[in-house]
Design a protein around this motif. Structure first.
Motif, short mmCIF file in Angstrom:
data_model
loop_
_atom_site.label_atom_id
_atom_site.label_comp_id
_atom_site.label_asym_id
_atom_site.label_seq_id
_atom_site.Cartn_x
_atom_site.Cartn_y
_atom_site.Cartn_z
N MET A 199 0.95 -1.42 -0.07
CA MET A 199 -0.05 0.22 -0.08
C MET A 199 0.74 1.28 -0.59
SD MET A 199 -2.88 0.55 0.28
CE MET A 199 -3.80 2.19 0.24
N VAL A 200 1.88 1.04 0.89
CA VAL A 200 3.06 2.23 0.80
C VAL A 200 3.61 2.44 -0.09
CG1 VAL A 200 5.39 3.27 1.94
CG2 VAL A 200 3.02 1.88 3.44
N GLU A 201 4.16 1.56 -1.01
CA GLU A 201 4.39 1.68 -2.51
C GLU A 201 3.53 2.51 -3.32
OE1 GLU A 201 6.44 -1.99 -3.92
OE2 GLU A 201 7.47 -1.75 -2.54
N ARG A 202 2.56 1.94 -3.64
CA ARG A 202 1.50 2.77 -3.89
C ARG A 202 1.48 4.05 -4.08
NH1 ARG A 202 -3.64 -1.03 -4.74
NH2 ARG A 202 -4.61 0.06 -6.40
N VAL A 203 1.41 4.22 -2.96
CA VAL A 203 0.92 6.21 -2.42
C VAL A 203 2.23 6.85 -3.03
CG1 VAL A 203 0.54 7.53 -0.99
CG2 VAL A 203 -0.23 5.41 -0.93
N GLN A 204 3.50 6.28 -2.76
CA GLN A 204 5.08 6.46 -2.35
C GLN A 204 5.29 7.17 -3.86
OE1 GLN A 204 7.49 4.66 0.30
NE2 GLN A 204 7.33 6.48 1.26
N ALA A 205 4.80 5.40 -5.02
CA ALA A 205 4.68 5.40 -7.04
C ALA A 205 4.58 6.73 -6.97
CB ALA A 205 4.55 4.74 -6.93
N ARG A 206 2.79 6.93 -6.21
CA ARG A 206 2.60 7.95 -7.11
C ARG A 206 2.32 9.30 -6.91
NH1 ARG A 206 -2.85 6.85 -9.41
NH2 ARG A 206 -2.37 4.42 -9.77
N PHE A 207 2.93 9.98 -5.28
CA PHE A 207 3.41 11.18 -5.14
C PHE A 207 4.67 11.66 -4.46
CE2 PHE A 207 -1.26 9.63 -4.74
CZ PHE A 207 -2.51 11.13 -5.50
N GLY A 208 5.22 10.62 -4.41
CA GLY A 208 6.27 10.67 -4.89
C GLY A 208 6.76 11.54 -3.47
N SER A 209 8.21 12.31 -3.17
CA SER A 209 8.72 12.04 -1.56
C SER A 209 7.81 13.33 -1.02
CB SER A 209 10.10 13.29 -1.89
OG SER A 209 9.67 14.22 -2.73
N ARG A 210 6.40 13.90 -1.53
CA ARG A 210 5.27 14.58 -0.80
C ARG A 210 4.66 13.93 -0.26
NH1 ARG A 210 6.31 19.81 -0.86
NH2 ARG A 210 4.02 20.61 -0.56
N THR A 211 4.84 12.48 0.00
CA THR A 211 4.10 11.18 0.76
C THR A 211 4.75 11.43 2.18
OG1 THR A 211 3.54 9.89 -1.64
CG2 THR A 211 3.29 9.72 0.78
N SER A 212 4.39 11.53 3.56
CA SER A 212 4.62 11.18 4.47
C SER A 212 3.45 9.62 4.72
CB SER A 212 4.03 12.04 5.72
OG SER A 212 4.32 11.68 7.29
N VAL A 213 4.76 8.78 5.45
CA VAL A 213 3.42 7.55 6.52
C VAL A 213 3.97 7.20 7.72
CG1 VAL A 213 3.63 4.87 6.03
CG2 VAL A 213 4.78 6.11 4.04
N ILE A 251 0.28 14.85 1.36
CA ILE A 251 -1.03 13.05 1.48
C ILE A 251 -0.33 12.40 2.17
CG2 ILE A 251 0.27 11.71 0.08
CD1 ILE A 251 -2.49 10.53 -0.78
N LEU A 252 -1.46 11.91 3.72
CA LEU A 252 -0.78 11.10 4.04
C LEU A 252 -1.43 9.56 4.44
CD1 LEU A 252 0.91 10.31 6.93
CD2 LEU A 252 -0.89 11.36 8.19
N VAL A 253 -0.54 8.50 4.18
CA VAL A 253 -0.58 7.53 4.87
C VAL A 253 -0.54 7.15 6.29
CG1 VAL A 253 -1.35 5.22 3.28
CG2 VAL A 253 0.13 6.47 2.09
N GLY A 254 -1.52 6.70 7.05
CA GLY A 254 -1.02 6.64 8.37
C GLY A 254 -2.06 5.78 9.18
N ALA A 255 -1.96 4.97 10.19
CA ALA A 255 -2.82 4.55 11.15
C ALA A 255 -3.52 4.70 11.56
CB ALA A 255 -2.01 3.19 11.58
N ARG A 256 -4.24 5.05 13.02
CA ARG A 256 -5.61 5.13 13.26
C ARG A 256 -5.07 6.97 13.70
NH1 ARG A 256 -6.06 0.70 17.57
NH2 ARG A 256 -4.21 0.94 18.98
N SER A 257 -3.72 6.74 14.69
CA SER A 257 -3.62 8.14 15.05
C SER A 257 -2.37 9.37 14.04
CB SER A 257 -2.11 8.08 15.64
OG SER A 257 -1.16 7.91 15.55
N GLY A 258 -2.96 8.59 12.92
CA GLY A 258 -2.81 9.51 11.54
C GLY A 258 -4.05 10.79 11.66
N ILE A 259 -5.22 10.45 11.75
CA ILE A 259 -5.91 11.02 12.09
C ILE A 259 -5.58 12.17 12.41
CG2 ILE A 259 -7.22 10.28 14.15
CD1 ILE A 259 -9.39 11.48 10.67
N PHE A 260 -4.93 12.60 13.49
CA PHE A 260 -4.05 13.60 14.15
C PHE A 260 -3.51 14.46 12.90
CE2 PHE A 260 -5.69 11.09 17.88
CZ PHE A 260 -7.06 11.76 17.99
N ALA A 261 -2.73 13.69 11.92
CA ALA A 261 -2.10 14.80 10.99
C ALA A 261 -1.61 16.25 11.16
CB ALA A 261 -1.90 14.22 9.62
N PRO A 262 -0.95 17.09 11.60
CA PRO A 262 -1.43 18.30 11.96
C PRO A 262 -1.13 19.09 10.47
CG PRO A 262 0.87 17.46 12.46
CD PRO A 262 0.44 16.52 11.99
#
Ligand SMILES: Nc1ncnc2c1ncn2[C@@H]1O[C@H](COP(=O)(O)OP(=O)(O)OP(=O)(O)O)[C@@H](O)[C@H]1O
Ligand SMILES: [Zn+2]
Length: 721
Positions: free
Chosen positions: A252-266, A290-301
């Motif tokens: 999943m992470v690979e897929r998002v990173q491949a699409r959005f490059g270095s402006r992705t956070s995990v 774009i953030l791909v995250g587990a549940r606490s990702g909902i608090f991404a600043p």
């Protein structure tokens, strides 16, 4: 001037809003700022919740002692979110903010009016040659290196040249070298299929705040998320994709990173503290789209959110319980409401209550009925294990499954064997008197682990040696019972000696690296048969897996919960969904002792609507959600008598306070002891009309009891969905 502050301390009763005075001016203060405050005889860390308020406390306000040097600016919407969570979950303002604050409360994270100072952070930029020439030999060395090697990190430059940092700094300062934009070749989006295209457009037909994307496994939901995300980013907005931890696969992470490059956070639970800090700062500083995250990702600043996606919406790990005092889905909804951000729930097996709302038209419903390219869903063969037994097959593999594994291997395809850990692992019991060996501190049957030749508790991890005789009756007939993944592995290796067999469960994949390498090996077909537990159920997309064997479909039915059927259906569908995702059609063999159960039957046919129709009737007949509100109240503590007493008092106070409402309560029941803690619980059913009043009473009783027991007894209030 007066300010409102909440303070960090251990005692829950003190987690309130306090008013302090300060001589600092408005310009020196901001919301979410950390301050030092006198508190009783101590000096504590506090966080500013409001500035320039009136002192209504009736006391003379104490003065704050100062501000912390490193400062955290929380986005405004997160401050509001904390306040709303505090109301909703009956938690104090600090407890609520603590979820949102950056790692280590933001210590070591520096900002200067929103701009962070580069020197305090690991250097992310690669530096390359820009213009002009260096003046001295060290600078010359740097330039030559960059010319021959291409862009490098500052640390890499220093490593290779063995020089001090100052020539590099000078070159940066003079603009001779500078950060190079990393042009990662981003993968272009896939062209949507007509079905996906329709779903894609439907989303934009209106501006509904909540949308359910209901699509069968492998229907291309993730691809749609990425399309909507891209639209958002092109508008200059930010995107959150929240997944359950186990679905946050490398794939999943690979897929998002491949699409959005270095402006992705995990973001996931395996990050180290400093990685977490770095990601937090990048997000806060606008370097992440774009953030791909587990549940606490909902608090991404992140500010300017344009889209929140909550994948696998039905997942139970989103729900609050002891360690988690909030429900990720509810928090996502709150954040979406505060910021006006659209929220998409995705699922192949939506939660029954959510689907009910979607069908009623309360939330937007978008469907994907077919797999991508009209690939068929895997064909499911149901095997009645009771018949298998009566024909003399005592093995955990039915004849059908055995045959199909053989066929699949001979065609060079891959197999996944799934075993539900819960309730079906190999505990040790006495064949004579039935005693099972339990963990001394958890009251849970222990599992036999062959590799360490000891018994181990899955809750607390403690181990003990295998007893030679039964501790109760003394019989020697004390033996492993049931099957665990290790046993399956052994059996399968014996039956198919040519095959490369691997096991994937919490014991084998605690380390992130092993998880990655297993996944790589699977992808590169270095594994023929993969055996595992729940970890295998979600998100994996291996095109050469054409057979999934579910060794015992029943086990999740044994959970005593009104959601048992729903969870069983969902799990079976998810696991089956791993088969036949590529060009070759897939098969599933589902072994069960309850072939007539409707969750199992409908899961075999892959028909969610059928399942839903039956389930919703049951819910209505027994007054369960979504028809009635169901609230679980659970008290936990170290002393059994005390906890029971407290639960009874809680029950009594609550019934007293809610006498005018039409509530139905269950008996008080005891949950198994875990880590030497006892839990008692009861449930209430309420009409929706009574809910507001019930909440008030609950809050009152909850706070009273929390104060009285001084944190000795933990109280969980769960509003079931
Ligand atoms: N438009 C498309 N064209 C070609 N391939 C696609 C397209 N959309 C998706 N796919 C591929 O189909 C497979 C399934 O898609 P995807 O993973 O998005 O489905 P999903 O519904 O999210 O699956 P699940 O819920 O089962 O994890 C993936 O391998 C994906 O790369
Ligand atoms: Zn234990």
């Amino acid at each position: 001037m007066y300010i409102d502050v909440c303070v960090q301390q251990n005692f829950i009763g003190f987690d309130q809003v306090y008013t302090y005075s300060t001589k600092l001016g408005r310009n020196d203060l901001f919301l979410g700022q950390r301050v030092k405050v006198p508190f009783g005889k101590k000096i504590l860390m506090g966080i500013i919740l409001a500035i320039d308020v009136e002192n209504t406390s009736g006391f003379e306000a104490k003065e704050i002692l100062g501000t912390f040097e490193d400062q955290v600016f929380l986005p405004r919407d997160l401050m509001v979110l904390a306040e709303k969570m505090s109301e909703k979950y009956f938690i104090g303002p600090f407890t609520s903010l603590a979820y949102i604050l950056p790692p280590s409360n933001g210590q070591g994270i520096f900002y200067d009016q929103g701009e962070f100072k580069v020197e305090n952070l690991p250097d992310l930029n690669r530096y390359g040659y820009l213009e002009g020439q260096g003046k001295n030999p060290s600078q010359e060395k740097v330039l030559n290196l960059l010319k021959s090697q291409g862009p490098l990190l500052k640390s890499e430059i220093l490593d290779r040249l063995d020089i001090s940092a100052s020539p590099v700094q000078t070159l940066i300062k003079n603009g001779v070298i500078g950060p190079v934009k990393e042009e990662k070749t981003c993968q272009p989006p896939q062209v949507l299929t007509p079905d996906q295209e329709r779903a894609y457009q439907e989303f934009y037909q209106d501006q509904s705040l909540e949308t359910l994307l209901f699509g069968v496994t492998g229907s291309g939901k993730t691809e749609l998320y990425l399309h909507w995300a891209q639209d958002c980013i092109e508008r200059g907005q930010k995107v959150l994709i929240i997944l359950p931890e186990i679905a946050l696969t490398p794939q999943m992470v690979e897929r998002v990173q491949a699409r959005f490059g270095s402006r992705t956070s995990v973001m996931h639970s395996k990050l180290t503290d400093s990685q977490r800090k770095l990601e937090w700062t990048r997000m806060r500083n606008g370097q992440v789209d774009i953030l791909v995250g587990a549940r606490s990702g909902i608090f991404a600043p992140m500010e300017n959110l344009g889209l929140i996606i909550l994948d696998e919406e039905q997942e139970a790990s989103y729900q609050y319980h002891q360690s988690l005092r909030y429900d990720v889905r509810e928090v996502a909804k709150m954040r979406s409401e505060i910021t006006g951000t659209r929220l998409v729930y995705g699922s192949a097996t939506p939660e029954v209550s959510l689907f009910y709302r979607a069908k009623k038209g309360d939330i937007k419903l978008i469907q994907l009925k077919n797999r991508i390219m009209d690939r068929p869903l895997a064909r499911v063969h149901l095997v009645d294990m009771r018949e298998e037994l009566s024909t003399g097959n005592l093995s955990i593999l039915s004849n059908v499954l055995h045959q199909k594994i053989q066929n699949t291997l001979s065609r060079g395809k891959q197999v996944i064997l799934f075993l539900n850990r819960r309730g079906y692992s190999n505990f040790i019991s006495c064949r004579h008197c039935g005693t099972a060996i339990r963990c001394d501190s958890c009251d849970i049957s222990m599992n036999y682990h062959k590799t360490i030749h000891r018994l181990r508790c899955h809750y607390c991890g403690s181990t003990k040696p295998l007893p030679k005789t039964c501790p109760v009756c003394g019989s020697k007939l004390i033996k492993p019972f049931g099957v665990g993944t290790q046993q399956v592995e052994e059996l399968v290796k014996n039956l198919f000696p040519q095959a490369k067999v691997h096991r994937m469960d919490r014991d084998t994949t605690n380390k992130k690296e092993t998880y990655f390498s297993l996944y790589e090996d699977m992808k590169n077909r270095k594994i023929d048969i993969l055996i595992g537990t729940q970890m295998l159920a979600k998100g994996l997309d291996f095109e050469h897996v054409t057979l999934v064997g579910i060794l015992a479909a029943d086990t999740s039915l044994f959970i005593s919960d009104y959601k048992a059927q729903e969870q069983c259906y969902s799990l079976l569908t998810q696991v089956s969904g791993r088969s036949g995702r590529g060009k070759d059609p897939g098969e599933v063999v589902l072994q069960t002792y309850n072939p007539d159960n409707y969750a199992i039957k409908t899961a075999c046919q892959g028909d969610y609507q059928d399942f839903y129709d039956m389930e919703i009737k049951q819910r209505q007949a027994y007054d369960y959600p979504p028809f009635k509100k169901l609230i679980s109240i659970q008290l936990t503590g170290p002393d059994k008598e005390e906890v029971y007493e407290a639960t009874r008092n809680f029950y009594r106070d609550l019934t007293g306070a809610t006498r005018t409402l039409h509530l139905v309560g269950t008996k008080i029941i005891e949950n198994p002891k875990i880590k030497n803690k006892y839990t008692f619980k009861f449930q209430l059913k309420s009409n929706k009309a009574d809910l507001a009043l019930l909440r008030d009473s609950l809050e009152w009783v909850f706070k009273k009891h929390m104060k009285e027991n001084k944190g000795k007894i933990y109280i969980d209030i769960i509003f079931e969905r």
